[in-house]
Structures are given as C-alpha cells and as structure tokens.
Design a protein around this motif. Sequence first.
Motif, PDB file in Angstrom:
ATOM      1  N   PHE A 155      -0.483   8.514   4.881  1.00  0.00           N
ATOM      2  CA  PHE A 155       0.896   8.062   4.705  1.00  0.00           C
ATOM      3  C   PHE A 155       1.053   7.342   3.376  1.00  0.00           C
ATOM      4  O   PHE A 155       2.105   6.805   3.059  1.00  0.00           O
ATOM      5  CB  PHE A 155       1.311   7.141   5.852  1.00  0.00           C
ATOM      6  CG  PHE A 155       1.327   7.827   7.186  1.00  0.00           C
ATOM      7  CD1 PHE A 155       2.432   8.549   7.591  1.00  0.00           C
ATOM      8  CD2 PHE A 155       0.224   7.780   8.014  1.00  0.00           C
ATOM      9  CE1 PHE A 155       2.448   9.206   8.807  1.00  0.00           C
ATOM     10  CE2 PHE A 155       0.226   8.430   9.234  1.00  0.00           C
ATOM     11  CZ  PHE A 155       1.334   9.141   9.633  1.00  0.00           C
ATOM     12  N   GLN A 156      -0.034   7.332   2.644  1.00  0.00           N
ATOM     13  CA  GLN A 156      -0.070   6.696   1.328  1.00  0.00           C
ATOM     14  C   GLN A 156       1.079   7.188   0.455  1.00  0.00           C
ATOM     15  O   GLN A 156       1.306   8.392   0.354  1.00  0.00           O
ATOM     16  CB  GLN A 156      -1.428   7.027   0.693  1.00  0.00           C
ATOM     17  CG  GLN A 156      -1.465   7.087  -0.809  1.00  0.00           C
ATOM     18  CD  GLN A 156      -1.753   5.710  -1.387  1.00  0.00           C
ATOM     19  OE1 GLN A 156      -1.961   4.759  -0.652  1.00  0.00           O
ATOM     20  NE2 GLN A 156      -1.758   5.618  -2.687  1.00  0.00           N
ATOM     21  N   MET A 210       4.218   7.042   0.881  1.00  0.00           N
ATOM     22  CA  MET A 210       5.480   7.426   1.519  1.00  0.00           C
ATOM     23  C   MET A 210       6.393   6.221   1.625  1.00  0.00           C
ATOM     24  O   MET A 210       5.949   5.113   1.900  1.00  0.00           O
ATOM     25  CB  MET A 210       5.227   7.948   2.928  1.00  0.00           C
ATOM     26  CG  MET A 210       4.620   9.318   2.986  1.00  0.00           C
ATOM     27  SD  MET A 210       4.669   9.880   4.702  1.00  0.00           S
ATOM     28  CE  MET A 210       3.646  11.332   4.566  1.00  0.00           C
ATOM     29  N   SER A 211       7.691   6.470   1.456  1.00  0.00           N
ATOM     30  CA  SER A 211       8.644   5.397   1.717  1.00  0.00           C
ATOM     31  C   SER A 211       8.698   5.205   3.232  1.00  0.00           C
ATOM     32  O   SER A 211       8.298   6.093   3.984  1.00  0.00           O
ATOM     33  CB  SER A 211      10.021   5.795   1.200  1.00  0.00           C
ATOM     34  OG  SER A 211      10.515   6.859   1.968  1.00  0.00           O
ATOM     35  N   PRO A 212       9.175   4.041   3.686  1.00  0.00           N
ATOM     36  CA  PRO A 212       9.222   3.809   5.133  1.00  0.00           C
ATOM     37  C   PRO A 212       9.938   4.936   5.881  1.00  0.00           C
ATOM     38  O   PRO A 212       9.440   5.421   6.895  1.00  0.00           O
ATOM     39  CB  PRO A 212       9.990   2.496   5.252  1.00  0.00           C
ATOM     40  CG  PRO A 212       9.714   1.780   3.985  1.00  0.00           C
ATOM     41  CD  PRO A 212       9.561   2.838   2.928  1.00  0.00           C
ATOM     42  N   ALA A 231       7.856   7.988   6.123  1.00  0.00           N
ATOM     43  CA  ALA A 231       6.774   7.826   7.102  1.00  0.00           C
ATOM     44  C   ALA A 231       7.317   8.001   8.521  1.00  0.00           C
ATOM     45  O   ALA A 231       6.697   8.652   9.360  1.00  0.00           O
ATOM     46  CB  ALA A 231       6.119   6.458   6.944  1.00  0.00           C
ATOM     47  N   ILE A 232       8.496   7.440   8.771  1.00  0.00           N
ATOM     48  CA  ILE A 232       9.101   7.580  10.097  1.00  0.00           C
ATOM     49  C   ILE A 232       9.369   9.046  10.403  1.00  0.00           C
ATOM     50  O   ILE A 232       9.090   9.537  11.503  1.00  0.00           O
ATOM     51  CB  ILE A 232      10.403   6.748  10.190  1.00  0.00           C
ATOM     52  CG1 ILE A 232      10.058   5.264  10.293  1.00  0.00           C
ATOM     53  CG2 ILE A 232      11.248   7.184  11.390  1.00  0.00           C
ATOM     54  CD1 ILE A 232      11.245   4.347  10.347  1.00  0.00           C
ATOM     55  N   GLU A 254       6.226  11.127  11.101  1.00  0.00           N
ATOM     56  CA  GLU A 254       5.669  10.950  12.437  1.00  0.00           C
ATOM     57  C   GLU A 254       6.624  11.391  13.543  1.00  0.00           C
ATOM     58  O   GLU A 254       6.196  11.901  14.568  1.00  0.00           O
ATOM     59  CB  GLU A 254       5.287   9.465  12.620  1.00  0.00           C
ATOM     60  CG  GLU A 254       4.860   9.055  14.004  1.00  0.00           C
ATOM     61  CD  GLU A 254       3.671   9.841  14.535  1.00  0.00           C
ATOM     62  OE1 GLU A 254       3.019  10.552  13.755  1.00  0.00           O
ATOM     63  OE2 GLU A 254       3.419   9.776  15.752  1.00  0.00           O
ATOM     64  N   ASN A 255       7.923  11.218  13.332  1.00  0.00           N
ATOM     65  CA  ASN A 255       8.856  11.471  14.429  1.00  0.00           C
ATOM     66  C   ASN A 255       9.664  12.752  14.292  1.00  0.00           C
ATOM     67  O   ASN A 255      10.256  13.204  15.263  1.00  0.00           O
ATOM     68  CB  ASN A 255       9.812  10.293  14.598  1.00  0.00           C
ATOM     69  CG  ASN A 255       9.092   9.046  15.040  1.00  0.00           C
ATOM     70  OD1 ASN A 255       8.682   8.940  16.191  1.00  0.00           O
ATOM     71  ND2 ASN A 255       8.878   8.124  14.117  1.00  0.00           N
TER      72      ASN A 255
END
Lengths: 242, 476
Positions: free
Chosen positions: B223-224, B226-228, B231-232, B235-236
């Motif tokens: 996840f290095q 990645m903006s928040p 990242a969300i 994963e989602n």
Amino acid sequence: MDRIRAPPAIELENISKNYGDIQALKGLSFRLEPGQRCALLGPNGAGKTTTLKILVGLLSPDSGYVRIGNYPPVSEEARRIMGYLPDDASPYRSFSVRENMEYIGALRGVDDVSEKVDRLLDALQLREYERAKVGRLSRGNLQKLAISLAIIHEPTVLFLDEPLNYLDIPTQEIVIDQLKMLNATILVSTHIMEVATRLTERVIMISHGSKIWSGSLSELKELGQDGEPIEKVVARMLTDAV
Amino acid sequence: MQYKLLKFVILSRFSKQLLALMLVLLLYALFVSFKTGSAGAEPIYYYYGPAFITFFLVLPILSGGIAVLKSDRDFLFTLPVKRSDLAISLFVVQLLSFGLIIIYVLAYSFSSLTSEIGYALTDFVALVLTVTSLGPMTYSLKARWRALIAFIILLWSLSVYLGFPLSPAAIYTGHPMYADLSSIILALITVPLAFRALLRVDLDMMKTFSRYSSGQVKHVRRFQGMSPIRAIFAENYFVVEVAGRMNSMGGGGSYRSGRFKLYKGMVATSILSALYYYLFVYRLSIPLHTAETAIFILSIYVIIILMFLTMGILGNERLWLGFMTRSPTRYLREILIAKALSIATLFSPLAIANFIIAIRGNEQALNFGLLLVTVLPSLLVIVVYVSAFLSPFQIKEEFTMPGQFNLRQMATLLPALPAWVMLAASFGALEQGLTSVASEITVFTSIIFVVAALFLLSSESLGRKLINNLVAAGFV
Ligand SMILES: Nc1ncnc2c1ncn2[C@@H]1O[C@H](COP(=O)(O)OP(=O)(O)OP(=O)(O)O)[C@@H](O)[C@H]1O
Ligand SMILES: [Mg+2]
C-alpha cells in the motif's frame, strides 16, 4: 506542521455513560497537560476502557464533552494526531503483519510507509513474522503488531489500554522505550501499578466510574506510611473508595 | 442416546423463540402442502423447484456450514460424552439449521406434484438428509475443493433445465423415478460421510483451524505510496469480500468470510453472462412458461444470495484501526461506497447481457439489469446498516458460530421484502401487457433503493449511532 507536532492537552469534562441500566461513568472529569504521561488506574469494571473509548470518539458519552487539543475526538484534526490501542486489540485478519502495517500507514497518510514499517518491524522484533497471517501469531506477537499499528503515524496523543498485556519482560522494555521516544500526551489505562510507574509520571484513579484521586506519582508515594509499597497505598485507596 | 446432551446442544445454538417460529413455519408449510393439492401442474415450479434445490445444495458447501460454537471447542468437546451421541446431536442441529429449509421453501410446490406424491416425498426426505450432510462433509476441505464440489453440484442440479433426467431436481421436470434414484444415491453417499466427520469433529476442528490460520502470505500486498482513499478502494473495491452467517434461518453454521479479487470475479461473471445470454437468446427451451418468468425468479434469488453474503461485512472491520484513521462516519461511508460500487462492477457484465436481451424484446430483462446495478448495491448498504443494529457480530475467529441463532438475525433479511414486492409488481404489470407501467415501476424501484442507501450513508447521526452500537456489541 510544527504546531501540529506539539502534543496537545486532553480534556474530559463531566462525562457520564450508561450501558442500559449499568452506570459505567458518573460525571468523570480530568485534564492532561500537553506532553504529560498519565496512568488511568482503577479496579476491574471501574470504567477505564469505557473512558478511553469515549476519548477516542468511538463511543458517544450520554453527557459531557471531550477535547483533544481544541478539537472533538471525531474531527479529522484530532484523528490525525491520535493513536489508540484497545485492550484485546485484534488487527485485520485477512492481512499479514506487513500488510496490516502498510494499510494503516497508507490510511494514515504516512510518508514513506515502507521505511516506517521496516523500522517498526525491526524495533519490535517482528521481522520474522512479516509475511505471517495475523491468525498465526502468538498472543504476544499480536500485541506487538497492535502497538506498532497504534504508533505508526507517530501520534502526539496516545491512548493505551493495558498495553503491556501478554508481553514477556524483555519485550515490555522494548515497548516502554518505543513509547517513551514519542513526543506525545499519553494516557495509559491499567489496573497494574507497575505498568503505571514504568510508563507514566502521573496517576488518575477511578472507581465505579468516578475519579477518586489524581496527582503525581511522587505525591502518591508520599501518601504511604514509612516505606509502605505503593501498591499497598493504591489498594487501600481503592478499597476505601468503595 | 443422551437426550440431555441433545437438548443442550440444540438450546445452546437456537433461541427458544426461533425454535418456536421454525416449528410454526414447518407446520404451516406442511399444512399448505397438503391443503393446496390442486390438480394441474403449477408451471412456475418448473423454474422455482430446481433453482431452490440447487441453491440449498450449494449453500452449506460454500458457507462451510457446521453449527459448532466457539465454546464447544473449550467446553463441550472436552466432556466425557460418547462420540456417537455427540455426532447425533450435531447432526440434528445441522438438520435444523440447514436441512429443513428444503421443506419450508418447497412444500408449497407439492401441489404441482400430486400425481407423483410418493416419489416426491422420497425425493424430499433424501434431499433433506443430503442438505444436512453436505456441511459437515465438506467444511474441513480447502476453499478450492469446496468451490469445485459446489460447482459440480450446481451444474448437475441445474442440468434439468437442459432436459437431463438423472438429478434430484428432475422431480420438477417430469422424471420422478430418476429424481428419486439420484437423490437416494446422494443421501447414501453424504450421510455416512457426514457422520464420519461429526464423529471426529473435535479433532478436525483443531486441524482445520491450525491449517487455515497458519502459513504466510505468498505475495505481500503493498500500500506504499497510496493516498488514503486509494488504499480504501484497493481493499474495499478491488477486493470483494463476502461474509455472512449463512443458513436457512438467516443465521449460519459459521460466520465465514471469503475474499477474491474483483477482476477474477468479473471473469467469472462475464463467463456466466455469456452463458446466460446464450441460454436466454438461443437455447432455453421453455415448455411451460415464458422467459420473463425465469428472469423474474432469478432476480429474486440474486437478492437472497446477496443479502446472505453481505450481512457480515462489518464483521471484518476494526474500529480501532480503519475507523480511527479519519472521522469514523466518513470512513464508514467510504468503505460502504467502495463495497457497493464493487458489487455493481462485479455484476455489470450480467447487467449488460440483460440490457441487450431487453433490447431484443424481453422486457423483464431490463428490470433484472437495472436491479443488478442499482438495487443490489443499495441493498448491500441497507443490509449492513440493518444488521449492525439488529445482530452485529465481529469476526475474530473463523469456523465457529459466534453464538445462538435468534429472531433478530432473521429480521436482518427484511429489507429484501420491499425489493421483492416491487419486483413482483413490475413483473405483474408486464404479465398484464402493461409494458410501460412495468418499466416505470422498475425505474421507480431503482430510485427508491438508491435514495434509501444514500440517505443512510449521508446521515451523520445514524452513522454515529451505528458505530456506538458496534462498540456496545463488543467490537474492537
Ligand atoms: N458493552 C458493554 N455493555 C454493557 N456493559 C458494559 C459494556 N462495556 C462495559 N460495561 C460495563 O461498564 C463498566 C465499566 O467497564 P469498563 O470495561 O470500562 O471497565 P474497566 O475499568 O476497563 O475494567 P477492566 O479493568 O476489567 O478492563 C463495567 O461494569 C462493565 O460491566
Ligand atoms: Mg478495561
């Protein structure tokens, strides 16, 4: 940026919280000055965990208010600087150790996530479990992972619920060092006096959801009669409070 | 046989109210089945019956359904009880939570089977035993094997639509003798295997548990950088997670969760869509009724499946991690939007197939297509909210059920009702030849559900209440 990096004060004013009929907190108030490290001490069921959940904004109090610096705990400002380690902390099960750390690092907007993760893996001796799925970790290693997840963004306010649970003695030392390295206002909930003396310089004692005493550790020691161990003093105060 | 043990095993898994309700449902289903014994085949069961049978044969395999509690491992399995008594008790529980569903949902169809009622009863008894046994038989297998077995059974069971007689579902397609033959063979294979598994459930549970929880990830996800929000979504959105308590009563053998990459899921849905398109445009031989009916029934199923698969979604979340990284209600909103869009994307090939079929003249396909991309994602959001208030449970350990089944879990399925009613209204309008009214109802349904989901997502106070509720339910 510098202004944000300075640890803020924490204020909790007249908080009450009921779970159904159970009154968990009754008008609890206290304040931590910027950079202070403080133990929240109390017997089982005193309301320590509830207090922390309210402080981090996961639980709404029935009345009263909380301020992290000048912000309510659910605000983006407060969340950016806050770290929280619950008791019984369980990380994302679908991730490995490293994935958990990178994911939370990314969500936290940490620069150079990878380097930060590497540093924590080494500092907390989790390197060999880097790729291990969370379900496989021993309880102690799980706790180490949880601690690193709580501090990966170098918070300036930190709420820790029984942080040394499950850790062996050498690891406790490592964790204590890591926590002391942070420039942060810290509140540690515990019922173990030794944890309080190792990590903090102040104590807030609660029982049945109300504050019964607060002051510095040295003041607490002075309450004891000649050479009485501090654990005894605390035990007496808590029994007296009932 | 120790009845005390049996009673304990049942009551530690089912609340008394739920047991009472199940009894009422069972009596009602049986009553109806004998009351409505009207002559003349009900054409709708031609689709209905095989689809339901297939669904409930596959469900216990995929859900890894075995009604073993977390506390059983620490307590029940250490008691000095006879293995065989324990196995029988667990089999009964399994029957209650999975097997009987066949009766609840299909007793009604006996009206269409009166001429072969003897065959039908035999078929059903064997099916109930099979459905009961499939969970214990397969739960300790690796996901890959379970998926394979489920897929074979799915194809086999659905093959009746193509005229294949040797399948339990063939009772509905005019081959009662072959149906009985296949269901009896199935039961003769599965029941002994289930008993063998239940006799050694304590040992296997430990093994399964340690195998699944051991091991390292092969490819560490990065996840290095990645903006928040990325990242969300990584994963989602790009990973589809299904988690639910799956069984007949809205509870489940275990709270199981599974994950797959969105693109892999889309490969599967694309293949299914092509197959679907081919069947509906070129191949489907429909002796009894119209293709519209088939599509209508399919949409009802898709809703049920989605409800089961999404009610546990919050169970894999961690309040102290994700919810602490930004305003908690904002995080809730973002993961749910990502998950809803993920479901919409996953089903979009099927939606496209439907839109093309609709253009070619099947109005009901428009309804189904819209349902897939609007109602389903909205339902995901609604179900997550409802289940968070009615029966929140955090998944801290897999393979065991977290507690008793109760009525509240069933109530989580209630949001499906308005969707069904509106679907049925649109279908009814179409059947009456009111094509434009039907599509209006369809569009209206879509709008209602999307608006409801958006309302839930936008309400700050509801979000706060939801999170509070999770905390009170012991989520960390
Ligand atoms: N989710 C909940 N539902 C109902 N009551 C609760 C809940 N959580 C806590 N309580 C009650 O609130 C009171 C305070 O609990 P809390 O967990 O805050 O205590 P604690 O000081 O952290 O105790 P311990 O030292 O055992 O961790 C207790 O009486 C507890 O039973
Ligand atoms: Mg506590």
